[in-house]
Design a protein around this motif. Structure first.
Motif, PDB file in Angstrom:
ATOM      1  N   GLN A  98      -1.294   8.595   7.925  1.00 54.94           N
ATOM      2  CA  GLN A  98      -0.726   9.425   8.480  1.00 54.94           C
ATOM      3  C   GLN A  98       0.682   9.643   7.882  1.00 54.94           C
ATOM      4  O   GLN A  98       1.769   9.614   8.613  1.00 54.94           O
ATOM      5  CB  GLN A  98      -0.500   9.281  10.019  1.00 54.94           C
ATOM      6  CG  GLN A  98      -1.912   9.443  10.606  1.00 54.94           C
ATOM      7  CD  GLN A  98      -1.740   8.946  12.146  1.00 54.94           C
ATOM      8  OE1 GLN A  98      -2.533   8.216  12.427  1.00 54.94           O
ATOM      9  NE2 GLN A  98      -0.968   9.507  12.857  1.00 54.94           N
ATOM     10  N   GLU A  99       0.652   9.935   6.596  1.00 53.79           N
ATOM     11  CA  GLU A  99       2.069   9.984   6.055  1.00 53.79           C
ATOM     12  C   GLU A  99       3.025  10.980   6.382  1.00 53.79           C
ATOM     13  O   GLU A  99       4.357  10.830   6.661  1.00 53.79           O
ATOM     14  CB  GLU A  99       1.619  10.318   4.245  1.00 53.79           C
ATOM     15  CG  GLU A  99       3.015  10.455   3.481  1.00 53.79           C
ATOM     16  CD  GLU A  99       2.788  10.948   2.011  1.00 53.79           C
ATOM     17  OE1 GLU A  99       1.366  10.967   1.592  1.00 53.79           O
ATOM     18  OE2 GLU A  99       3.661  10.974   1.365  1.00 53.79           O
ATOM     19  N   TYR A 100       2.755  12.248   6.711  1.00 51.53           N
ATOM     20  CA  TYR A 100       3.483  13.115   7.127  1.00 51.53           C
ATOM     21  C   TYR A 100       3.145  13.439   8.780  1.00 51.53           C
ATOM     22  O   TYR A 100       3.533  14.456   9.397  1.00 51.53           O
ATOM     23  CB  TYR A 100       3.466  14.490   6.474  1.00 51.53           C
ATOM     24  CG  TYR A 100       3.682  14.344   5.134  1.00 51.53           C
ATOM     25  CD1 TYR A 100       5.361  14.644   4.631  1.00 51.53           C
ATOM     26  CD2 TYR A 100       2.910  14.204   3.990  1.00 51.53           C
ATOM     27  CE1 TYR A 100       5.637  14.592   3.415  1.00 51.53           C
ATOM     28  CE2 TYR A 100       3.316  14.099   2.884  1.00 51.53           C
ATOM     29  CZ  TYR A 100       4.454  14.252   2.247  1.00 51.53           C
ATOM     30  OH  TYR A 100       4.841  14.179   1.043  1.00 51.53           O
TER      31      TYR A 100
ATOM     32  N   ILE B 250       0.672  -1.182  -0.075  1.00 50.48           N
ATOM     33  CA  ILE B 250      -0.073   0.045   0.179  1.00 50.48           C
ATOM     34  C   ILE B 250       0.991   1.074  -0.046  1.00 50.48           C
ATOM     35  O   ILE B 250       1.700   1.471   0.886  1.00 50.48           O
ATOM     36  CB  ILE B 250      -0.960   0.090   1.131  1.00 50.48           C
ATOM     37  CG1 ILE B 250      -1.736  -1.257   1.374  1.00 50.48           C
ATOM     38  CG2 ILE B 250      -1.499   1.383   1.243  1.00 50.48           C
ATOM     39  CD1 ILE B 250      -2.716  -1.385   2.553  1.00 50.48           C
ATOM     40  N   GLU B 251       0.756   2.347  -1.025  1.00 51.46           N
ATOM     41  CA  GLU B 251       1.253   3.373  -0.966  1.00 51.46           C
ATOM     42  C   GLU B 251       1.097   3.911   0.487  1.00 51.46           C
ATOM     43  O   GLU B 251      -0.251   4.486   0.349  1.00 51.46           O
ATOM     44  CB  GLU B 251       1.161   4.161  -2.288  1.00 51.46           C
ATOM     45  CG  GLU B 251       1.999   5.405  -2.363  1.00 51.46           C
ATOM     46  CD  GLU B 251       2.443   5.981  -3.688  1.00 51.46           C
ATOM     47  OE1 GLU B 251       2.194   5.057  -4.741  1.00 51.46           O
ATOM     48  OE2 GLU B 251       2.980   7.051  -3.968  1.00 51.46           O
ATOM     49  N   ARG B 252       1.927   4.432   1.141  1.00 54.54           N
ATOM     50  CA  ARG B 252       1.869   5.198   2.302  1.00 54.54           C
ATOM     51  C   ARG B 252       0.907   4.551   3.064  1.00 54.54           C
ATOM     52  O   ARG B 252      -0.060   5.141   3.774  1.00 54.54           O
ATOM     53  CB  ARG B 252       1.440   6.695   2.015  1.00 54.54           C
ATOM     54  CG  ARG B 252       1.994   7.591   0.852  1.00 54.54           C
ATOM     55  CD  ARG B 252       3.331   7.368   1.360  1.00 54.54           C
ATOM     56  NE  ARG B 252       4.034   8.267   0.135  1.00 54.54           N
ATOM     57  CZ  ARG B 252       5.121   8.315  -0.016  1.00 54.54           C
ATOM     58  NH1 ARG B 252       6.112   7.795   1.181  1.00 54.54           N
ATOM     59  NH2 ARG B 252       6.036   8.952  -0.979  1.00 54.54           N
TER      60      ARG B 252
ATOM     61  N   ILE C 109       0.118  22.212  -0.791  1.00 58.84           N
ATOM     62  CA  ILE C 109       1.397  21.221  -0.968  1.00 58.84           C
ATOM     63  C   ILE C 109       1.023  19.901  -0.680  1.00 58.84           C
ATOM     64  O   ILE C 109       0.716  19.129  -1.754  1.00 58.84           O
ATOM     65  CB  ILE C 109       2.289  21.703   0.051  1.00 58.84           C
ATOM     66  CG1 ILE C 109       2.856  23.331  -0.507  1.00 58.84           C
ATOM     67  CG2 ILE C 109       3.825  20.924  -0.066  1.00 58.84           C
ATOM     68  CD1 ILE C 109       4.080  23.781  -0.447  1.00 58.84           C
ATOM     69  N   ASP C 110       0.921  19.413   0.375  1.00 52.66           N
ATOM     70  CA  ASP C 110       0.834  17.935   0.519  1.00 52.66           C
ATOM     71  C   ASP C 110       0.788  17.378   1.962  1.00 52.66           C
ATOM     72  O   ASP C 110       1.589  16.952   2.450  1.00 52.66           O
ATOM     73  CB  ASP C 110       2.046  17.133  -0.187  1.00 52.66           C
ATOM     74  CG  ASP C 110       1.807  15.579  -0.349  1.00 52.66           C
ATOM     75  OD1 ASP C 110       0.751  15.448  -0.434  1.00 52.66           O
ATOM     76  OD2 ASP C 110       2.768  15.110  -0.876  1.00 52.66           O
ATOM     77  N   PHE C 111      -0.409  17.418   2.516  1.00 57.70           N
ATOM     78  CA  PHE C 111      -0.950  17.012   3.738  1.00 57.70           C
ATOM     79  C   PHE C 111       0.201  17.307   4.905  1.00 57.70           C
ATOM     80  O   PHE C 111       0.435  16.138   5.749  1.00 57.70           O
ATOM     81  CB  PHE C 111      -0.911  15.389   3.475  1.00 57.70           C
ATOM     82  CG  PHE C 111      -2.182  15.017   2.648  1.00 57.70           C
ATOM     83  CD1 PHE C 111      -3.292  15.592   2.692  1.00 57.70           C
ATOM     84  CD2 PHE C 111      -1.848  14.155   1.384  1.00 57.70           C
ATOM     85  CE1 PHE C 111      -4.447  15.186   1.896  1.00 57.70           C
ATOM     86  CE2 PHE C 111      -2.953  13.556   0.388  1.00 57.70           C
ATOM     87  CZ  PHE C 111      -4.015  14.282   0.809  1.00 57.70           C
TER      88      PHE C 111
HETATM   89  C1  LIG Z   1      -0.296   8.562  -4.516  1.00 55.00           C
HETATM   90  O1  LIG Z   1       0.823   9.270  -4.489  1.00 55.00           O
HETATM   91  C2  LIG Z   1       1.124  10.077  -3.352  1.00 55.00           C
HETATM   92  C3  LIG Z   1       2.720  10.002  -2.984  1.00 55.00           C
HETATM   93  O2  LIG Z   1       2.821   8.881  -2.503  1.00 55.00           O
HETATM   94  C4  LIG Z   1       2.717  11.001  -1.795  1.00 55.00           C
HETATM   95  O3  LIG Z   1       3.870  11.029  -1.185  1.00 55.00           O
HETATM   96  C5  LIG Z   1       2.476  12.405  -2.227  1.00 55.00           C
HETATM   97  O4  LIG Z   1       2.543  13.006  -1.164  1.00 55.00           O
HETATM   98  O5  LIG Z   1       1.288  12.529  -2.834  1.00 55.00           O
HETATM   99  C6  LIG Z   1       1.055  11.562  -3.925  1.00 55.00           C
HETATM  100  C7  LIG Z   1      -0.596  11.804  -4.396  1.00 55.00           C
HETATM  101  O6  LIG Z   1      -1.352  12.273  -3.775  1.00 55.00           O
HETATM  102  O7  LIG Z   1      -0.848  11.382  -5.413  1.00 55.00           O
END
Ligand SMILES: CO[C@H]1[C@H](O)[C@@H](O)[C@H](O)O[C@@H]1C(=O)O
Length: 661
Positions: A375-377, A142-144, A347-349
């Motif tokens: 909870q990636e970040y 599973i990605e993340r 940006i990204d979570f």
């Molecule tokens: C699925 O890919 C993810 C990727 O792993 C993640 O690190 C990034 O933050 O966001 C991407 C997204 O949201 O597409």
């Protein structure tokens, strides 16, 4: 015996017998799959909660629980009414979906230990679409994912298991009505999901979700005509490509019932998309939308599009600006069965980001809010981080878009601009671990997302109390102790990792643990640019101009250092270490204090948890205890590494003389 637990559908035997009387018998005049699911759930719950084999009766008047449809009720497709009178529970709805949701709500209230006597409740979901996105890969990873492997796939195969039924029950019980079951990065064989190879299994899985009112989506590879059938291109305006998708959709929708449509990540982080052919996102999305239209399908198109190849010398390019720059010019150009899915921040979570300026910006386009339960970040389900308060901040954010109802919650529910196709989506945090979420306390995030997507007004406290009663303990002292931990957990995580909106001090790629310069030396364009004098990115009009993407009310707040909310200061501004914050502390002193405090707070949470030893189920106690040990180590490392980093950059000592390496 199954090797997984039932999370908040555990229905632990209940001491308080007040509600027992309802569970003698159940009546309904309905049949069909959804009602069958409701009846089954009532059976399971009565057996587990009260050790009663409930009887199905034809005697409407005498039934303890009565499920009925009344099409004249003004409750929409999914709303319900629950009332109690003369020791009978009536669950009524205009449609069977509502009946199922009403049943689950009633059962969860009973299981949480609430007294149902005299209840009179009417509820309607505020968001039409309430969706989960699985980032599950076809090889079973599973990605993340931080809770074990996928229970949807194994070694290139789709698995149809009993666990998926239990998942559907869990999701339906909190109001989720859509799910995409494969990673948005469609690769390594997942492209072939939309072929004969996998239709049988997909048909069964979508059937399982269908019994719980959840429509199934697949993520697709935009270049599928090339990948699967060797077409020379995937240009959305090419006729052969359009015909290919039309035929393909005919096939998919006839083979897989209950298909909602596709979720698409295109032109993002290496995924193919319309840019390769000089086309824009509307061209790409509309082409697919027309192919799924005859079957009532929907295309959910992600706005997570940015240039991930930024040179560090380039100070104008700003990843934060990219979503708005790419999609704002296309407002109004998408077909009515396209929905744009927008991450909560630009940006990204990260643990804290400003709200994405596309909310309020886009006024003529269907849109959904995307949050990340995984909870990636935010600690990867090793560290505790209850995310509902963060999502509530996002939902309550007033965009200043000039309409009376201008919050993100208003916009994504369709209240502001009148869209019908809109709502909330979230990246799931589940996997094969027995407790589904790795960290037991991360269950509160999954539960909480569903509850919040149904009703954004419920408080973070209320959600947490419900969840603890259902999954851990109904004891009020225990509930207080655990909810105290959860409610402060996000601020604590922020303190020892990335305070003041700095973000991205994590290890690149892996995204756990500190590595303050990791992203400074990578091409992803997420720099904080700390040097010996200052830290942060100037995103005002003098800098990258990002602050100007907001309506004036917010732009005015963000563009000036003085008025910028301090928890986002370094997101919007480049600030010298000697700058004085409102507290009177210098920036550098605040950074030191925050990290030391965060670490101390974790130790306190850990001590609090250890007090619960005899008060909650041992297996939960032990699992979380182990997570707290790891979190304590992690927070210690963050504190040491980040403080040492800033000390060595600035050479300004800590006023309190604490040890900095
Ligand atoms: C699925 O890919 C993810 C990727 O792993 C993640 O690190 C990034 O933050 O966001 C991407 C997204 O949201 O597409």
């Amino acid at each position: 015996m199954c090797n997984w637990e039932q999370a908040w559908l555990a229905y632990e035997p209940i001491e308080n017998q007040k509600n027992r009387k309802f569970f003698e018998s159940v009546y309904t005049d309905q049949n069909g799959e959804l009602v069958k699911s409701a009846l089954q759930e009532i059976e399971t719950a009565s057996e587990k909660l009260f050790n009663i084999q409930i009887i199905k009766t034809d005697d409407r008047e005498k039934a303890g629980i009565r499920l009925e449809i009344d099409p004249t009720l003004d409750l929409g497709m999914e709303g319900y009414e629950i009332t109690e009178e003369n020791d009978r529970i009536h669950i009524r709805a205009a449609r069977v979906n509502g009946l199922l949701y009403g049943t689950f709500r009633f059962l969860l209230m009973v299981s949480a230990g609430k007294d149902i006597t005299g209840i009179s409740l009417q509820e309607n979901p505020q968001n039409p679409i309430r969706m989960l996105n699985q980032w599950d890969n076809i090889d079973g990873s599973i990605e993340r994912g931080y809770a074990g492997n996928s229970f949807f796939y194994e070694n290139g195969k789709v698995c149809v298991t009993k666990r998926i039924t239990d998942y559907a029950r869990l999701l339906c019980s909190v109001g989720i009505n859509a799910i995409s079951i494969n990673n948005v990065n469609v690769r390594d064989g997942a492209e072939w999901l939309i072929t004969e190879k996998h239709y049988n299994e997909l048909e069964q899985i979508s059937g399982i979700f269908g019994k719980y009112g959840i429509s199934m989506y697949l993520c697709i590879d935009f270049a599928a005509p090339m990948t699967l059938d060797g077409l020379p291109c995937a240009d959305p305006l090419n006729e052969e490509v359009r015909n290919w998708w039309e035929k393909k959709c005919g096939e998919i929708f006839s083979r897989i019932p209950n298909m909602g449509g596709f979720l698409v990540k295109a032109d993002s982080e290496g995924r193919p998309g319309p840019f390769a052919y000089g086309r824009n996102h509307a061209d790409g999305a509309n082409m697919l939308a027309r192919a799924v239209k005859p079957y009532g399908g929907t295309i959910i198109w992600r706005c997570f599009v940015y240039n991930c190849q930024q040179d560090w010398r380039d100070r104008r390019t700003d990843r934060a600006c990219a979503g708005y720059d790419n999609f704002m010019p296309l407002d109004g150009k998408f077909d009515d069965n396209v929905i744009l899915q927008i991450k909560n921040g630009p940006i990204d979570f990260q643990v804290r980001e400003p709200v994405h300026p596309l909310f309020g910006g886009l006024q003529h386009t269907n849109q959904m809010l995307e949050v990340q339960i995984a909870q990636e970040y935010t600690g990867q389900q090793i560290d505790v981080c209850y995310l509902v308060p963060m999502w509530k901040e996002v939902l309550n954010f007033s965009t200043g878009c000039g309409k009376p109802q201008d919050t993100v919650a208003d916009i994504v529910s369709g209240r502001t601009f009148g869209q019908q196709k809109c709502g909330m989506a979230a990246v799931a945090n589940t996997g094969k671990d027995a407790n589904w979420t790795g960290h037991d306390l991360a269950g509160a995030n999954l539960y909480g997302f569903g509850r919040l997507a149904w009703n954004p007004q419920i408080s973070a406290e209320e959600i947490v109390q419900e969840w603890i009663s259902l999954q851990i303990s109904r004891d009020s002292d225990v509930k207080k102790m655990i909810s105290d931990i959860l409610l402060r957990s996000r601020e604590v995580y922020e303190k020892y990792t990335a305070p003041l909106g700095i973000g991205f001090m994590v290890n690149p790629a892996y995204h756990y643990g500190p590595n303050p310069e990791g992203y400074e030396y990578s091409k992803w364009g997420t720099y904080h640019r700390a040097d010996h004098l200052a830290v942060g990115v100037d995103r005002s009009e003098k800098g990258t101009g990002y602050s100007e993407q907001y309506f004036e009310k917010n732009a005015a707040l963000y563009r000036d250092t003085e008025s910028c909310p301090e928890n986002l200061l370094l997101f919007f501004h480049r600030v010298p270490y000697t700058y004085r914050l409102r507290s009177g502390k210098t920036l550098i002193q605040h950074i030191y204090d925050s990290h030391f405090e965060g670490y101390a707070d974790v130790q306190k949470m850990q001590r609090d948890w250890n007090c619960l030893e005899d008060k909650i189920p041992q297996h939960i106690f032990q699992r979380v205890k182990e997570r707290f040990m790891r979190q304590a180590e992690n927070s210690r490392e963050w504190c040491d590494v980040i403080n040492s980093f800033f000390y060595r950059k600035s050479m300004i000592p800590d006023e309190m003389g604490r040890e900095i390496f």
